[in-house]
Design an enzyme around this catalytic site. Structure first.
Site, PDB file in Angstrom:
ATOM      1  N   SER A 446      34.423  49.040   8.417  1.00 52.18           N
ATOM      2  CA  SER A 446      33.542  47.992   8.950  1.00 52.18           C
ATOM      3  C   SER A 446      32.245  47.909   8.153  1.00 52.18           C
ATOM      4  CB  SER A 446      33.254  48.251  10.433  1.00 52.18           C
ATOM      5  OG  SER A 446      32.469  49.432  10.571  1.00 52.18           O
ATOM      6  N   ASP A 447      31.574  49.053   8.020  1.00 49.38           N
ATOM      7  CA  ASP A 447      30.258  48.972   7.375  1.00 49.38           C
ATOM      8  C   ASP A 447      30.355  48.777   5.871  1.00 49.38           C
ATOM      9  OD1 ASP A 447      31.205  51.535   7.031  1.00 49.38           O
ATOM     10  OD2 ASP A 447      29.418  52.548   7.739  1.00 49.38           O
ATOM     11  N   CYS A 448      31.439  49.206   5.258  1.00 48.40           N
ATOM     12  CA  CYS A 448      31.594  48.963   3.824  1.00 48.40           C
ATOM     13  C   CYS A 448      31.797  47.470   3.594  1.00 48.40           C
ATOM     14  CB  CYS A 448      32.765  49.766   3.265  1.00 48.40           C
ATOM     15  SG  CYS A 448      32.523  51.534   3.485  1.00 48.40           S
ATOM     16  N   GLU A 451      28.331  46.010   4.007  1.00 45.12           N
ATOM     17  CA  GLU A 451      27.424  46.284   2.885  1.00 45.12           C
ATOM     18  C   GLU A 451      27.888  45.535   1.633  1.00 45.12           C
ATOM     19  OE1 GLU A 451      24.612  47.687   3.443  1.00 45.12           O
ATOM     20  OE2 GLU A 451      25.010  48.626   5.377  1.00 45.12           O
TER      21      GLU A 451
END
Ligand code: LAN
Length: 718
Positions: A446-448, A451
């Site tokens: 999710s966060d990759c 980002e």
């Protein structure tokens, strides 16, 4: 005392780091003469611990100068394919899996790897007792000591070598290898140095349950299910190495009593005190008992065969979907074994799998280790890019080329399609997502994704000199993925939605890790997604606007709800409260909540400020992660300092003084060539195991300096 390496030495001048589409591999030239054809890159030199010939600067007078000098150094480490490579070591239980798998499948370990692995383990032995821990900074455990002892023996170090005599004494003092945690029992059983009877059952039959079952393994956290899948295959077939004189000898060396006299089934629950982080619950013990009985029953309908077949089908899908990289280093090593036993050493599956072992090997001046994934390519590149754009340094002409190359890399790294047989293989969708490492590995995070998305938007819209490499549709794809990932509590987990209730943690069999059974919402992941969606909406106000607004509201609520009483947030993926504070306060800022108008933001800032040390820095120990409370590191750490400062500046903390002192600390630690030196370990997973993020000392310092310069008009600080 350090001992000479009994296997000899390699010549550092002959090692080369290659980087293609993010694939990082280390190669040893046949001779120094070949150097001309393939010169050493600066990235290679840096990570090998050689001095990188660089410019030197007079001490920076302003934060922006310091950031600029920092990037002048860091820019040189960008690899030929546009990303920032780096060591991703820390855990001490990964190499043993690889070396044991290679030994059992009779794959020769290249001579230069052997030398460097031995060097690494010698360097990493505990300075006092000579054992090894769960991770490089941890105390010696049976898990670390027994397995790394085995590695040294398999690579040819003599049992009478002083390093092994000392390690063995420590192992025996800890009770010997009978009390090794369950994952260690597994590896020793594969090597035929532990009896399969000494393991609690790992029944592959679980995969035959219908998916609606609350503890169907397809609902486990993605790493856990991908480790237990091939473990179940090996356990189900009780596959082990053939006994030979070395194995016979190891059987005697590892234990405090003769191997033949060990009562194996009595060892299932035996876990050494030094290793225990999460004890078996009564429910797990009961379950293990029932499964133990099941193992003894006759299999009248061929259930085991069916389960083995299903397991291998899933292993095959995992291998193919990841170009044989697999999700992580643990299932990589076990899947290799499964391919060997199921399809044979000549099979394409085994051959292909073997080719990707090198992707995990990393060389440092301390020797060769196995990385925690096949790298942290996307993650590290995304952070430095954002730091550069926010600080304005990306606009300076000397950095254009570097930013263009970074964009090319991030473009190349986006995952373009879903996994094949996605549902059959229990995968979350991935078309449009960004992974943590490379596109080949191919798992949505999710966060990759967030980002990656932010970086592309920054690079393509804030800089006049970049081309639009990632089309609008591809940005939409990324947003589509993110919008599938919000949990009922409003937060975002790591790879997937939460698929099963938290009580599954009661049957966590891996004594050394906490919170591994299911996904959880994390403030860090939630913030990345929230920020990415907010930035995306500014540029594309019409795309799925209502959904985005409501997702962001719920995400912000999650952030507030997950705040601790003291105003703190617990960080799960780096150390610890400073890391999560950096994210959470950014989330609040995104919804217009700052120190002056929000109780949550104010409390968050006050908590961080209360932890500032007298030298102006912040220093948090990895013990915070284990113990759920802020534990001071004796020294300030540039990485923690940068994170705390970024947090305070996001929250528009009204007093400049503490921020300025933190900035000065970061500047005082900068070297004349612009770099910062390695300090304590930065990252963590599963509460108890630390992992290195050496690039954080560049990305977050530059980011904090840049943000400070922007907010406070870059005052003279010297
Ligand atoms: C990682 C590394 C990156 C990390 C972040 C992106 C930072 C995080 O925000 C989400 C989770 C994620 C992707 C993550 C999950 C667990 C990993 C893969 C690791 C910490 C790297 C190593 C670890 C993996 C589980 C190690 C192998 C050990 C097992 C218990 C299987």
């Amino acid at each position: 005392m350090t001992y000479p390496n009994p296997l000899g030495e390699t010549d550092p001048k002959r090692w080369r780091l290659r980087s293609e589409h993010g694939r990082q591999t280390w190669h040893y030239l046949k001779s120094v003469e070949e150097s001309e054809k393939w010169p050493q890159t600066k990235a290679g030199m840096y990570w090998l611990g050689m001095e990188v010939p660089s410019e030197t600067f007079p001490p920076a007078k302003t934060a922006l100068d310091a950031a600029r000098n920092g990037f002048e150094f860091y820019k040189q480490l960008q690899t030929e394919d546009g990303h920032w490579a780096g060591e991703y070591g820390g855990p001490m239980f990964l190499l043993p899996g690889l070396v044991i798998s290679m030994y059992v499948t009779k794959l020769p370990v290249p001579e230069e790897w052997k030398i460097e692995i031995v060097k690494y383990l010698f360097n990493r032995a505990h300075p006092e007792d000579g054992g090894w821990g769960l991770h490089i900074e941890g105390h010696s455990t049976v898990f670390g000591t027994a397995l790394n002892y085995v590695v040294l023996r398999l690579l040819g170090v003599d049992a009478d070598h002083p390093v092994l005599i000392k390690a063995r004494a420590t192992l025996h003092k800890l009770g010997g290898a009978t009390g090794i945690p369950s994952w260690g029992k597994f590896w020793l059983a594969v090597l035929n140095c532990y009896d399969w009877d000494g393991l609690n059952p790992i029944p592959p039959e679980l995969w035959l349950l219908p998916y609606w079952f609350p503890f169907h393994p397809g609902r486990f956290w993605v790493h856990t299910r991908n480790v237990y899948l091939p473990m179940g295959y090996m356990y189900g077939r009780r596959l082990s190495a053939d006994v030979n004189p070395l194995i016979k000898s190891l059987r005697q060396e590892l234990y405090t009593q003769p191997y033949e006299s060990i009562h194996w089934s009595g060892q299932r629950g035996n876990v050494a005190q030094a290793d225990m982080y999460v004890s078996h619950t009564k429910i797990l013990k009961a379950l293990n008992f029932v499964l133990g009985v099941y193992e003894k029953l006759p299999d009248l309908i061929g259930l085991r065969d069916m389960a083995i077949k299903e397991s291998y089908k899933l292993i095959e899908l995992e291998d193919k979907n990841t170009f044989y990289l697999d999700l992580g280093p643990v299932n990589k090593a076990i899947n290799l074994l499964c391919a060997y036993f199921e399809e044979g050493p000549e099979s394409p599956a085994f051959q292909e799998s073997k080719e990707r072992l090198i992707d995990f090997m990393w060389l440092s001046k301390e020797g060769m280790m196995m990385n925690g994934t096949n790298g942290s390519q996307l993650w590290d590149t995304a952070f430095i890019v954002q730091a550069m754009v926010e600080s304005g340094l990306a606009k300076e002409p000397q950095n254009h080329e570097s930013m263009i190359r970074a964009l090319e890399f991030i473009d190349d790294c986006q995952i373009r399609c879903n996994a094949s047989e996605m549902e059959r293989s229990y995968r979350h969708c991935s078309k449009g997502a960004w992974p943590f490492s490379t596109r080949h590995q191919g798992y949505t995070v999710s966060d990759c994704t967030a980002e990656g998305l932010k970086s592309v938007i920054y690079l393509q819209t804030e800089l006049s000199y970049t081309k639009e490499l990632v089309s609008k549709d591809r940005l939409y794809d990324a947003v589509d993925v993110l919008l599938t990932m919000q949990n009922a509590d409003g937060g975002f987990a790591s790879y997937e939605l939460v698929r099963a209730p938290k009580i599954l943690e009661w049957i966590n069999p891996a004594e050394v890790f906490g919170k591994i059974m299911v996904e959880y919402s994390y403030p860090e992941c939630t913030t990345s997604v929230l920020t990415a969606l907010c930035i995306f909406r500014k540029h594309h106000p019409d795309y799925r606007a209502h959904e985005i607004i409501s997702v962001c509201e719920k995400a912000a609520n999650f952030i507030k709800e997950s705040q601790g009483e003291d105003g703190d947030w617990y960080g799960s993926w780096a150390i610890c409260y400073t890391y999560a504070g950096m994210f959470a306060l950014e989330s609040l800022a995104n919804i217009g909540e700052f120190y002056d108008n929000s109780e949550a933001s104010k409390k968050g800032c006050d908590f961080l400020v209360s932890k500032q040390k007298s030298d102006g820095g912040w220093g948090e120990s990895y013990k915070s992660c284990e113990s759920n409370k802020y534990v001071e590191h004796p020294e300030s750490q540039v990485v923690n300092t940068a994170m705390a400062l970024l947090a305070l500046m996001s929250a528009r903390y009204p007093h400049e003084e503490p921020i300025r002192r933190g900035i000065k600390l970061i500047m005082s630690r900068q070297q004349a060539n612009g770099e910062w030196l390695q300090e304590a370990i930065e990252g963590v997973f599963n509460k108890n195991c630390m992992i290195s993020y050496p690039n954080y000392k560049f990305a977050f310092t530059i980011w904090a300096l840049g943000r400070y310069a922007k907010i406070y008009n870059n005052p003279q600080l010297l």
